[in-house]
Design a protein around this motif. Structure first.
Motif, mmCIF file in Angstrom:
data_model
loop_
_atom_site.group_PDB
_atom_site.id
_atom_site.type_symbol
_atom_site.label_atom_id
_atom_site.label_comp_id
_atom_site.label_asym_id
_atom_site.label_seq_id
_atom_site.Cartn_x
_atom_site.Cartn_y
_atom_site.Cartn_z
ATOM 1 N N THR A 190 0.825 -1.202 0.000
ATOM 2 C CA THR A 190 0.000 0.000 0.000
ATOM 3 C C THR A 190 0.864 1.257 0.000
ATOM 4 O OG1 THR A 190 -1.582 -1.226 1.318
ATOM 5 C CG2 THR A 190 -1.899 1.140 1.190
ATOM 6 N N LEU A 191 1.899 1.203 0.823
ATOM 7 C CA LEU A 191 2.824 2.334 0.903
ATOM 8 C C LEU A 191 3.409 2.643 -0.469
ATOM 9 C CD1 LEU A 191 4.018 4.171 3.085
ATOM 10 C CD2 LEU A 191 5.920 2.574 3.299
ATOM 11 N N LEU A 192 3.790 1.594 -1.188
ATOM 12 C CA LEU A 192 4.414 1.781 -2.497
ATOM 13 C C LEU A 192 3.417 2.267 -3.535
ATOM 14 C CD1 LEU A 192 6.748 -1.280 -2.496
ATOM 15 C CD2 LEU A 192 7.451 1.088 -2.780
ATOM 16 N N VAL A 193 2.171 1.827 -3.402
ATOM 17 C CA VAL A 193 1.165 2.269 -4.362
ATOM 18 C C VAL A 193 0.878 3.755 -4.174
ATOM 19 C CG1 VAL A 193 -1.247 2.045 -5.029
ATOM 20 C CG2 VAL A 193 0.122 0.005 -4.615
ATOM 21 N N THR A 194 0.804 4.175 -2.880
ATOM 22 C CA THR A 194 0.488 5.581 -2.637
ATOM 23 C C THR A 194 1.692 6.489 -2.830
ATOM 24 O OG1 THR A 194 0.742 4.974 -0.316
ATOM 25 C CG2 THR A 194 -1.490 5.311 -1.106
ATOM 26 N N ALA A 195 2.896 5.972 -2.545
ATOM 27 C CA ALA A 195 4.097 6.799 -2.700
ATOM 28 C C ALA A 195 5.175 6.012 -3.435
ATOM 29 C CB ALA A 195 4.598 7.266 -1.336
ATOM 30 N N PRO A 196 5.047 5.913 -4.755
ATOM 31 C CA PRO A 196 5.955 5.044 -5.526
ATOM 32 C C PRO A 196 7.410 5.507 -5.500
ATOM 33 C CG PRO A 196 4.151 5.916 -6.881
ATOM 34 C CD PRO A 196 4.116 6.641 -5.588
ATOM 35 N N ASP A 197 7.636 6.748 -5.102
ATOM 36 C CA ASP A 197 9.008 7.254 -5.172
ATOM 37 C C ASP A 197 9.822 6.992 -3.912
ATOM 38 O OD1 ASP A 197 8.484 8.139 -7.673
ATOM 39 O OD2 ASP A 197 7.739 10.095 -6.986
ATOM 40 N N SER A 220 -11.563 -1.863 3.469
ATOM 41 C CA SER A 220 -11.971 -0.480 3.685
ATOM 42 C C SER A 220 -11.361 0.448 2.632
ATOM 43 C CB SER A 220 -11.595 -0.016 5.094
ATOM 44 O OG SER A 220 -10.194 0.035 5.215
ATOM 45 N N THR A 221 -10.177 0.087 2.114
ATOM 46 C CA THR A 221 -9.617 0.917 1.055
ATOM 47 C C THR A 221 -10.094 0.462 -0.318
ATOM 48 O OG1 THR A 221 -7.692 -0.506 0.925
ATOM 49 C CG2 THR A 221 -7.480 1.429 2.310
ATOM 50 N N GLY A 222 -10.728 -0.720 -0.342
ATOM 51 C CA GLY A 222 -11.211 -1.233 -1.620
ATOM 52 C C GLY A 222 -10.107 -1.801 -2.485
ATOM 53 N N ARG A 223 -8.893 -1.890 -1.931
ATOM 54 C CA ARG A 223 -7.795 -2.426 -2.716
ATOM 55 C C ARG A 223 -7.516 -3.852 -2.237
ATOM 56 N NH1 ARG A 223 -4.070 1.044 -1.405
ATOM 57 N NH2 ARG A 223 -4.536 2.621 -2.974
ATOM 58 N N LEU A 224 -8.295 -4.801 -2.753
ATOM 59 C CA LEU A 224 -8.212 -6.173 -2.250
ATOM 60 C C LEU A 224 -6.972 -6.883 -2.745
ATOM 61 C CD1 LEU A 224 -11.935 -7.248 -2.451
ATOM 62 C CD2 LEU A 224 -10.591 -6.686 -0.430
ATOM 63 N N GLN A 225 -6.479 -6.447 -3.870
ATOM 64 C CA GLN A 225 -5.271 -7.079 -4.389
ATOM 65 C C GLN A 225 -4.325 -6.013 -4.930
ATOM 66 O OE1 GLN A 225 -5.658 -9.804 -7.727
ATOM 67 N NE2 GLN A 225 -4.383 -11.274 -6.620
ATOM 68 N N ILE A 226 -3.036 -6.232 -4.670
ATOM 69 C CA ILE A 226 -2.029 -5.333 -5.242
ATOM 70 C C ILE A 226 -1.259 -6.149 -6.276
ATOM 71 C CG2 ILE A 226 0.038 -3.978 -4.761
ATOM 72 C CD1 ILE A 226 -1.125 -3.536 -1.934
ATOM 73 N N ASN A 227 -1.246 -5.666 -7.492
ATOM 74 C CA ASN A 227 -0.599 -6.424 -8.561
ATOM 75 C C ASN A 227 0.780 -5.864 -8.882
ATOM 76 O OD1 ASN A 227 -2.776 -8.249 -9.059
ATOM 77 N ND2 ASN A 227 -3.871 -6.478 -9.907
ATOM 78 N N ALA A 228 1.516 -6.646 -9.626
ATOM 79 C CA ALA A 228 2.866 -6.233 -9.989
ATOM 80 C C ALA A 228 2.846 -4.888 -10.708
ATOM 81 C CB ALA A 228 3.508 -7.296 -10.867
ATOM 82 N N ALA A 229 1.782 -4.656 -11.508
ATOM 83 C CA ALA A 229 1.714 -3.418 -12.269
ATOM 84 C C ALA A 229 1.597 -2.196 -11.367
ATOM 85 C CB ALA A 229 0.519 -3.472 -13.231
ATOM 86 N N ASP A 230 1.062 -2.408 -10.141
ATOM 87 C CA ASP A 230 0.890 -1.270 -9.228
ATOM 88 C C ASP A 230 2.191 -0.875 -8.533
ATOM 89 O OD1 ASP A 230 -1.768 -1.597 -9.845
ATOM 90 O OD2 ASP A 230 -2.125 -2.939 -8.136
ATOM 91 N N LEU A 231 3.162 -1.788 -8.547
ATOM 92 C CA LEU A 231 4.370 -1.552 -7.759
ATOM 93 C C LEU A 231 5.449 -0.883 -8.609
ATOM 94 C CD1 LEU A 231 4.524 -4.977 -5.869
ATOM 95 C CD2 LEU A 231 3.793 -2.773 -4.959
ATOM 96 N N PRO A 232 6.219 0.023 -8.008
ATOM 97 C CA PRO A 232 7.272 0.709 -8.764
ATOM 98 C C PRO A 232 8.412 -0.252 -9.145
ATOM 99 C CG PRO A 232 7.377 1.290 -6.446
ATOM 100 C CD PRO A 232 6.122 0.494 -6.625
#
Lengths: 345, 374
Positions: free
Chosen positions: B124-131, B184-196
């Motif tokens: 989640t941290l990486l999705v919200t702040a990829p840098d 609660s965030t609605g992000r049930l899965q984090i995929n490779a494409a979401d990660l930096p």
């Protein structure tokens, strides 16, 4: 497994607290707190939660609790002696897988079920032998057989499912008594509960289990055959878990190797919530049944008010922790208060 | 878990005649953990036993590898070995932390859930702040884990509740928290494409051909091993696990040490969560489910006594490597992968039976030596 090793039994008061007997009259029968809590919860939920008190819902709730309560019976006895069996859910899975395999091979259920029960006995005997003959810690042994039996289940059935069990059996498994909604299987379950309760609370053997849990050496010196008793308890847990496997298979109409995965934690949670000490020597069956019912009812009620399924885990975990922390805290408070009085006289 | 937790001191003093099989392991564990007491030669004997035990796992591991290579030479191909090391590294980090906790006669069953929570947190941290630099993400994951460990340890140490029960409770609670957060965030899965890309590179990064994740695991094991062997507080953990009452009486701050063990274990489970995210790059809320059993299994197979007081982190790491190798070797041997769990289970039982035998034999020899010596 704990940091503090002082033997406490705040719930049952079966240990005589190092000679400080006088406070005896205040101790309630084991499990009364959790039972009161259960009754209160049922009353509140029936009033506040729409549909909770319906016969239909009660039926579902009881169906969910049957296998947990069933396996909790022998496991409670094992925990009371100070041992544990974490392999019960894997025995359920292996029984289910073998049942499916044999049914697939064309055997009638009347033959399969006794075979599966014997298998359960053998699986329990393996645990029992490793613990009592080789003197290995039951926690480690049954973590091993947890993996081993589940593995065998997959070896037997792979990731297939056998689902064509006879209609008559599978409908029986979920049918209710008349129009009450109470599942038929509750009757045999209650018979087993009664037998176990009498055995634990009203026979010398039952008392000897508490003796073992409090002090295995003392129990041995007073003539109790600790090893043999524990061995047969593990066998009983195996047989009952196999019975649970048979029922599980019929109730869901499907034999799978991964049936009941993780159920051991729910059973252990119910037992501990019911006030049985993980160190053995205290607790009773009433509390365990109340614990199992409470866990199931809370989950059921929360589901009815549309609390997401995820939160249920938090509630289960919190209940379990509160159930063990609360008696510790009250015991600590009680210990502190009478400092001034000549209690140690 | 039983009467043996009740009064380790008295049972230890009683000893066990070698003829009649004594009921439990910890009877003799104090001697294993406190070699000073049995004199220098006794301590050498104990040390040799530990080394033999670890060499035993290593031998089993080598045997497995040799047999597998004989059947399928490609088992030792570069990519296969790298995959093996990658899979082993997560379990190894978890086993290193768990060893620290088990040595104090506790257990942490919540590590699988902590791993899941930390993996989701770092994702989640990486999705919200990829840098964000990767180091910050790693530290954040470890902080999440340490917080979980702090909760476990505080309940165990302050409320004096058995850790098996507490961490069974938090196993559910942390997993629930994970799912609650995800739903609660609605992000049930984090995929490779979401990660930096910078983070994903960590999963595949190598130094001289060796995966970085594995190097991290090795570093964790070495640091932990050095600490447990050399530091006073590390030795005290063994003392606590051997005889909690004796440890308390001799002035060891038992509660604080146990709390620290849980926090460190939590932080390592958090680190494992970040490694998991980097390795698999697809995260949902089931990450790490059921891992607790494999972690405890790795430690036990590696010779860490389940009732505390003995064992080493190197053994646990070898145990983790062995369990992972079994998982990958079975298909190569032409066996159904379904055999894996059965093999793991059999291995656990064989390992504790072996430990039992070795401990009994050692106790008998130490006793014989003392009688002759004095």
């Amino acid at each position: 497994m704990a940091v503090d090793t002082t033997p406490q039994s705040p719930v049952a008061g079966s240990a005589a607290g190092g000679g400080r007997a006088p406070r005896r009259p205040l101790t309630l029968p084991s499990g009364s707190v959790i039972t009161t809590f259960l009754v209160l919860f049922l009353v509140v939920a029936s009033v506040a939660v729409e549909g909770f008190a319906s016969t239909r819902n009660a039926g579902f709730l009881l169906l969910d609790v049957v296998v947990i309560a069933l396996i909790a019976l022998p496991l409670t006895l094992i925990v009371v002696t100070g041992e544990i069996d974490l392999s019960v859910a894997s025995t359920v899975g292996l029984s289910s897988a073998v049942m499916g395999k044999l049914w697939f091979a064309g055997l009638p259920l009347e033959t399969i079920i006794p075979v599966v029960l014997v298998l359960g006995g053998v699986l329990g005997a393996v645990n029992g032998l490793l613990v009592t003959r080789l003197g290995l810690p039951s926690l480690a042994v049954t973590i091993g057989t947890l993996a081993f039996y589940r593995g065998l289940a997959f070896v037997v059935l792979g990731d297939q499912a056998v689902a064509d069990f006879p209609r008559a059996w599978t409908t029986w498994a979920i049918s209710g008594i008349g129009a009450t909604g109470v599942p038929v299987v509750v009757v045999p379950l209650l018979v087993l509960v009664a037998i176990t309760a009498v055995a634990l609370h009203a026979t010398p053997i039952g008392r000897s289990l508490y003796a073992m849990g409090n002090s295995e050496d003392a129990a041995r010196f007073s003539g109790i055959d600790v090893a043999r008793t524990k061995f047969w308890l593990f066998v009983a847990a195996g047989v009952i878990s196999a019975l649970g496997g048979v029922y599980w298979t019929l109730r869901y109409g499907s034999a799978r190797a991964d049936n009941a995965t993780g159920l051991e934690l729910q059973v252990v949670a119910a037992i501990l919530l019911g006030g049985v000490s993980i160190f053995g020597g205290s607790g009773g069956l009433l509390g365990v049944l109340a614990g199992a019912l409470l866990l199931a009812s809370v989950r059921n009620a929360l589901q009815l008010v549309n609390v997401p399924a995820d939160v249920l885990n938090i509630v289960t975990g919190a209940l379990l922790i509160v159930a063990v922390v609360a008696p510790q805290v009250t015991a600590e408070l009680r210990r502190r208060r009478p400092r001034g009085r000549p209690a140690a006289a | 878990m039983s009467e043996r937790t009740g009064s380790p001191v008295s049972t230890a003093a009683q000893g066990s005649p070698p003829s009649a099989p004594a009921p439990h392991l910890p009877d003799v564990a104090p001697e294993l953990a406190a070699p000073e007491r049995s004199g220098r030669r006794g301590s050498a004997l104990v040390h040799r036993l530990v080394v033999v035990r670890e060499l035993g796992i290593l031998a089993a591991l080598l045997l497995l590898v040799v047999v597998t290579v004989a059947v399928n030479p490609r088992f030792l191909s570069g990519q296969n070995v790298r995959d093996l090391l990658l899979s082993a590294s997560i379990l190894t980090v978890l086993a290193a932390g768990q060893t620290m906790v088990i040595i104090t006669r506790n257990v942490d069953l919540s590590v699988g859930s902590v791993l899941g929570l930390s993996a989701y947190a770092s994702g989640t941290l990486l999705v919200t702040a990829p840098d964000l630099p990767v180091v910050v993400v790693v530290l954040a994951g470890m902080a999440v884990g340490a917080a979980c460990g702090l909760l476990n340890g505080a309940i165990v140490a302050v409320a004096k509740v058995p850790s098996l029960v507490v961490t069974l409770g938090t196993l559910y609670a942390f997993r629930g928290l994970d799912s609650l957060w995800a739903s609660s965030t609605g992000r049930l899965q984090i995929n490779a494409a979401d990660l930096p890309a910078s983070f994903k590179a960590l999963g595949g990064a190598r130094v001289l051909g060796v995966p970085v994740l594995f190097l991290i695991a090795v570093a964790v094991v070495l640091v932990m091993g050095y600490y447990l062997r050399t530091y006073r507080s590390g030795r005290e953990l063994y003392g606590i696990g051997s005889a909690p009452d004796a440890a308390r009486l001799s002035g060891i701050p038992v509660g604080r040490r146990v709390l620290t063990a849980f926090v460190v274990n939590g932080a390592l489970a958090g680190l494992a969560g970040v490694l998991y995210a980097a390795r698999f790059q697809t995260l949902d809320t089931t990450a790490g489910t059921g891992q607790e059993l494999f972690v405890v299994a790795a430690a036990v197979v590696g010779g860490v006594a389940i009732f505390g007081g003995s064992g080493s982190v190197y053994g646990a790491a070898l145990g983790a490597l062995l369990l992972t190798t079994i998982g990958t070797a079975l298909p190569q041997l032409g066996l159904d992968p379904f055999w894996r769990d059965a093999a793991v289970g059999a291995l656990i039982i064989a390992a504790i039976a072996l430990d039992r035998t070795l401990t009994l034999r050692l106790a008998a020899r130490l006793r014989g030596r003392n009688v002759r010596g004095s």
